[in-house]
Design a protein around this motif. Structure first.
Motif, PDB file in Angstrom:
ATOM      1  N   ILE A 170       0.172  13.044  21.925  1.00  0.00           N
ATOM      2  CA  ILE A 170      -0.228  13.165  23.324  1.00  0.00           C
ATOM      3  C   ILE A 170      -1.056  14.424  23.540  1.00  0.00           C
ATOM      4  O   ILE A 170      -2.056  14.416  24.272  1.00  0.00           O
ATOM      5  CB  ILE A 170       1.015  13.177  24.233  1.00  0.00           C
ATOM      6  N   LEU A 171      -0.676  15.518  22.888  1.00  0.00           N
ATOM      7  CA  LEU A 171      -1.433  16.758  23.024  1.00  0.00           C
ATOM      8  C   LEU A 171      -2.841  16.617  22.446  1.00  0.00           C
ATOM      9  O   LEU A 171      -3.785  17.251  22.924  1.00  0.00           O
ATOM     10  CB  LEU A 171      -0.701  17.901  22.316  1.00  0.00           C
ATOM     11  N   CYS A 172      -3.002  15.788  21.422  1.00  0.00           N
ATOM     12  CA  CYS A 172      -4.313  15.600  20.801  1.00  0.00           C
ATOM     13  C   CYS A 172      -5.215  14.703  21.646  1.00  0.00           C
ATOM     14  O   CYS A 172      -6.437  14.850  21.630  1.00  0.00           O
ATOM     15  CB  CYS A 172      -4.144  14.994  19.409  1.00  0.00           C
ATOM     16  N   VAL A 173      -4.632  13.773  22.379  1.00  0.00           N
ATOM     17  CA  VAL A 173      -5.427  12.827  23.164  1.00  0.00           C
ATOM     18  C   VAL A 173      -5.944  13.467  24.445  1.00  0.00           C
ATOM     19  O   VAL A 173      -7.097  13.235  24.845  1.00  0.00           O
ATOM     20  CB  VAL A 173      -4.586  11.572  23.490  1.00  0.00           C
ATOM     21  N   ILE A 223      -4.874   6.824  35.348  1.00  0.00           N
ATOM     22  CA  ILE A 223      -3.678   5.979  35.414  1.00  0.00           C
ATOM     23  C   ILE A 223      -3.254   5.550  34.015  1.00  0.00           C
ATOM     24  O   ILE A 223      -2.055   5.472  33.715  1.00  0.00           O
ATOM     25  CB  ILE A 223      -3.946   4.761  36.315  1.00  0.00           C
ATOM     26  N   GLY A 224      -4.232   5.283  33.149  1.00  0.00           N
ATOM     27  CA  GLY A 224      -3.897   4.935  31.775  1.00  0.00           C
ATOM     28  C   GLY A 224      -3.174   6.056  31.064  1.00  0.00           C
ATOM     29  O   GLY A 224      -2.229   5.827  30.305  1.00  0.00           O
ATOM     30  N   LEU A 225      -3.606   7.312  31.318  1.00  0.00           N
ATOM     31  CA  LEU A 225      -2.946   8.460  30.708  1.00  0.00           C
ATOM     32  C   LEU A 225      -1.509   8.590  31.199  1.00  0.00           C
ATOM     33  O   LEU A 225      -0.578   8.771  30.401  1.00  0.00           O
ATOM     34  CB  LEU A 225      -3.716   9.736  31.021  1.00  0.00           C
ATOM     35  N   PHE A 226      -1.306   8.480  32.504  1.00  0.00           N
ATOM     36  CA  PHE A 226       0.050   8.566  33.057  1.00  0.00           C
ATOM     37  C   PHE A 226       0.938   7.465  32.484  1.00  0.00           C
ATOM     38  O   PHE A 226       2.098   7.702  32.109  1.00  0.00           O
ATOM     39  CB  PHE A 226       0.016   8.453  34.581  1.00  0.00           C
ATOM     40  N   THR A 227       0.409   6.242  32.424  1.00  0.00           N
ATOM     41  CA  THR A 227       1.182   5.116  31.904  1.00  0.00           C
ATOM     42  C   THR A 227       1.534   5.326  30.441  1.00  0.00           C
ATOM     43  O   THR A 227       2.674   5.081  30.023  1.00  0.00           O
ATOM     44  CB  THR A 227       0.385   3.806  32.073  1.00  0.00           C
ATOM     45  N   ALA A 228       0.555   5.763  29.660  1.00  0.00           N
ATOM     46  CA  ALA A 228       0.785   5.971  28.232  1.00  0.00           C
ATOM     47  C   ALA A 228       1.818   7.068  27.981  1.00  0.00           C
ATOM     48  O   ALA A 228       2.709   6.909  27.140  1.00  0.00           O
ATOM     49  CB  ALA A 228      -0.534   6.312  27.538  1.00  0.00           C
ATOM     50  N   VAL A 229       1.710   8.163  28.724  1.00  0.00           N
ATOM     51  CA  VAL A 229       2.668   9.267  28.542  1.00  0.00           C
ATOM     52  C   VAL A 229       4.081   8.826  28.933  1.00  0.00           C
ATOM     53  O   VAL A 229       5.054   9.129  28.233  1.00  0.00           O
ATOM     54  CB  VAL A 229       2.229  10.495  29.360  1.00  0.00           C
ATOM     55  N   THR A 243      -0.093  -0.017  28.295  1.00  0.00           N
ATOM     56  CA  THR A 243      -1.210   0.644  28.972  1.00  0.00           C
ATOM     57  C   THR A 243      -2.326  -0.345  29.275  1.00  0.00           C
ATOM     58  O   THR A 243      -2.859  -0.383  30.392  1.00  0.00           O
ATOM     59  CB  THR A 243      -1.752   1.800  28.123  1.00  0.00           C
ATOM     60  N   PHE A 244      -2.682  -1.163  28.293  1.00  0.00           N
ATOM     61  CA  PHE A 244      -3.757  -2.153  28.492  1.00  0.00           C
ATOM     62  C   PHE A 244      -3.374  -3.172  29.556  1.00  0.00           C
ATOM     63  O   PHE A 244      -4.148  -3.431  30.497  1.00  0.00           O
ATOM     64  CB  PHE A 244      -4.069  -2.854  27.178  1.00  0.00           C
ATOM     65  N   LEU A 245      -2.181  -3.752  29.427  1.00  0.00           N
ATOM     66  CA  LEU A 245      -1.764  -4.778  30.394  1.00  0.00           C
ATOM     67  C   LEU A 245      -1.552  -4.184  31.779  1.00  0.00           C
ATOM     68  O   LEU A 245      -1.875  -4.824  32.789  1.00  0.00           O
ATOM     69  CB  LEU A 245      -0.480  -5.458  29.910  1.00  0.00           C
ATOM     70  N   SER A 246      -1.025  -2.976  31.845  1.00  0.00           N
ATOM     71  CA  SER A 246      -0.799  -2.339  33.140  1.00  0.00           C
ATOM     72  C   SER A 246      -2.116  -2.096  33.866  1.00  0.00           C
ATOM     73  O   SER A 246      -2.237  -2.361  35.068  1.00  0.00           O
ATOM     74  CB  SER A 246      -0.048  -1.023  32.948  1.00  0.00           C
ATOM     75  N   LEU A 247      -3.127  -1.601  33.153  1.00  0.00           N
ATOM     76  CA  LEU A 247      -4.433  -1.385  33.770  1.00  0.00           C
ATOM     77  C   LEU A 247      -5.062  -2.703  34.190  1.00  0.00           C
ATOM     78  O   LEU A 247      -5.660  -2.800  35.272  1.00  0.00           O
ATOM     79  CB  LEU A 247      -5.360  -0.649  32.797  1.00  0.00           C
ATOM     80  N   TYR A 297       4.012  -0.357  21.616  1.00  0.00           N
ATOM     81  CA  TYR A 297       4.553  -0.467  22.975  1.00  0.00           C
ATOM     82  C   TYR A 297       3.624   0.240  23.966  1.00  0.00           C
ATOM     83  O   TYR A 297       3.320  -0.300  25.040  1.00  0.00           O
ATOM     84  CB  TYR A 297       5.945   0.174  23.065  1.00  0.00           C
ATOM     85  N   THR A 298       3.195   1.439  23.603  1.00  0.00           N
ATOM     86  CA  THR A 298       2.337   2.229  24.497  1.00  0.00           C
ATOM     87  C   THR A 298       0.986   1.565  24.691  1.00  0.00           C
ATOM     88  O   THR A 298       0.485   1.475  25.821  1.00  0.00           O
ATOM     89  CB  THR A 298       2.152   3.643  23.932  1.00  0.00           C
TER      90      THR A 298
END
Length: 286
Positions: free
Chosen positions: A264-267, A199-205, A86-90, A81-82
């Motif tokens: 998320i902390l690792c990325v 933006i990808g980070l915000f979307t993914a989180v 993230t890919f489609l949103s960007l 899902y993430t």
């Protein structure tokens, strides 16, 4: 030559260091406590004897969780899902933001107004649910991905970033024979890596932590994301091995929080540089 600092400057630095230290403690302490509680004895946690460091270390909570097939199914659902959102949103956001950054675009003010209008007024939960239901998207991945695919706030940030890119680069690429799509893919997007990563980070989180959409649109347990399982354990108090066994239920909650948070902390450390650049540039050039 060493510049002598004034008393006011030293005081300002001292206050900043003190406040930042307090902020670090406030942010780091919950992380340490949750991990310590997850590997401590359940009775120690329930009695409040775990304050910072673990007591009577045992890994039974992790053994129960990692041995539960539902965890891996939920993990896989959350990852896909993430990744897809993230890919489609960007892709969709950048494709919309790029033409909106061009002042010669016909109907640009009207499009920007309609986009800004959605920041103040939304369709509502029930109308959105009915649309998803009529489209036959219930119990599918697209019910999670499509309704929140484009964020208007991220759209304006990306458009502002595109407006700040030198037009000479695009003109030079056009003279060399590049079409509009080639300019966008080969010139604009590589230069926009900081804002794309931010933006990808915000979307993914946001998607990783989301559970409400899944709660509304999904009835099939095999489609549940990780956060639904986390919610069931923490809020509903359910146990992965049955309601009757509560020998490790408290440590199970903290172990589940740790498992859900670690990715998320690792990325973040690997993309911190781009994240800082993107937020600064997107915020300055307004």
């Amino acid at each position: 030559m060493k510049i002598k600092e004034s008393f006011g400057s030293k005081l300002f630095d001292a206050v900043n260091i003190f406040l930042m230290s307090i902020l670090i403690i406030v942010m780091v302490y919950p992380l340490i406590y949750v991990f310590s509680a997850s590997i401590s004895d359940n009775a120690m946690v329930m009695s409040g004897r775990v304050v910072l460091w673990p007591k009577a270390i045992n890994l039974i909570a992790y053994e129960r969780l990692l041995g539960n097939p539902d965890l891996w199914i939920s993990y896989w659902n959350t990852i896909r899902y993430t990744a897809v959102q993230t890919f489609l949103s960007l892709a969709v956001t950048s494709a919309m933001a790029y033409p909106l950054a061009k002042k010669g675009l016909p109907g640009r003010p009207l499009i920007l107004f309609l986009a800004a209008f959605t920041l103040m007024f939304g369709g509502g939960m029930i109308p959105t649910f009915l649309v998803v239901q009529k489209l036959g998207l219930l119990d599918t991945m697209w019910a999670i991905v499509l309704p929140s695919l484009v964020s208007t706030w991220y759209l304006f940030i990306m458009r502002t970033f595109f407006e700040g890119l030198p037009e000479e680069l695009e003109d030079a690429a056009t003279i060399d024979g590049c079409g509009t799509m080639q300019v966008f893919l080969k010139i604009v997007l590589p230069l926009s890596l900081p804002v794309l990563v931010s933006i990808g980070l915000f979307t993914a989180v946001n998607q990783w932590n989301s559970f409400f959409d899944a709660l509304i649109y999904l009835n099939d347990r095999s489609m549940y994301p990780l956060q639904i399982m986390l919610r069931n354990i923490i809020i509903a108090g359910s146990n992965v091995q049955g309601e009757g066994n509560t020998d490790y239920i408290e440590t199970l909650k903290y172990a589940m929080i740790t498992i859900a948070t670690v990715p998320i902390l690792c990325v973040y450390p690997f993309i911190q540089k781009y994240f800082v650049q993107g937020t600064m540039i997107g915020g300055i050039k307004g």
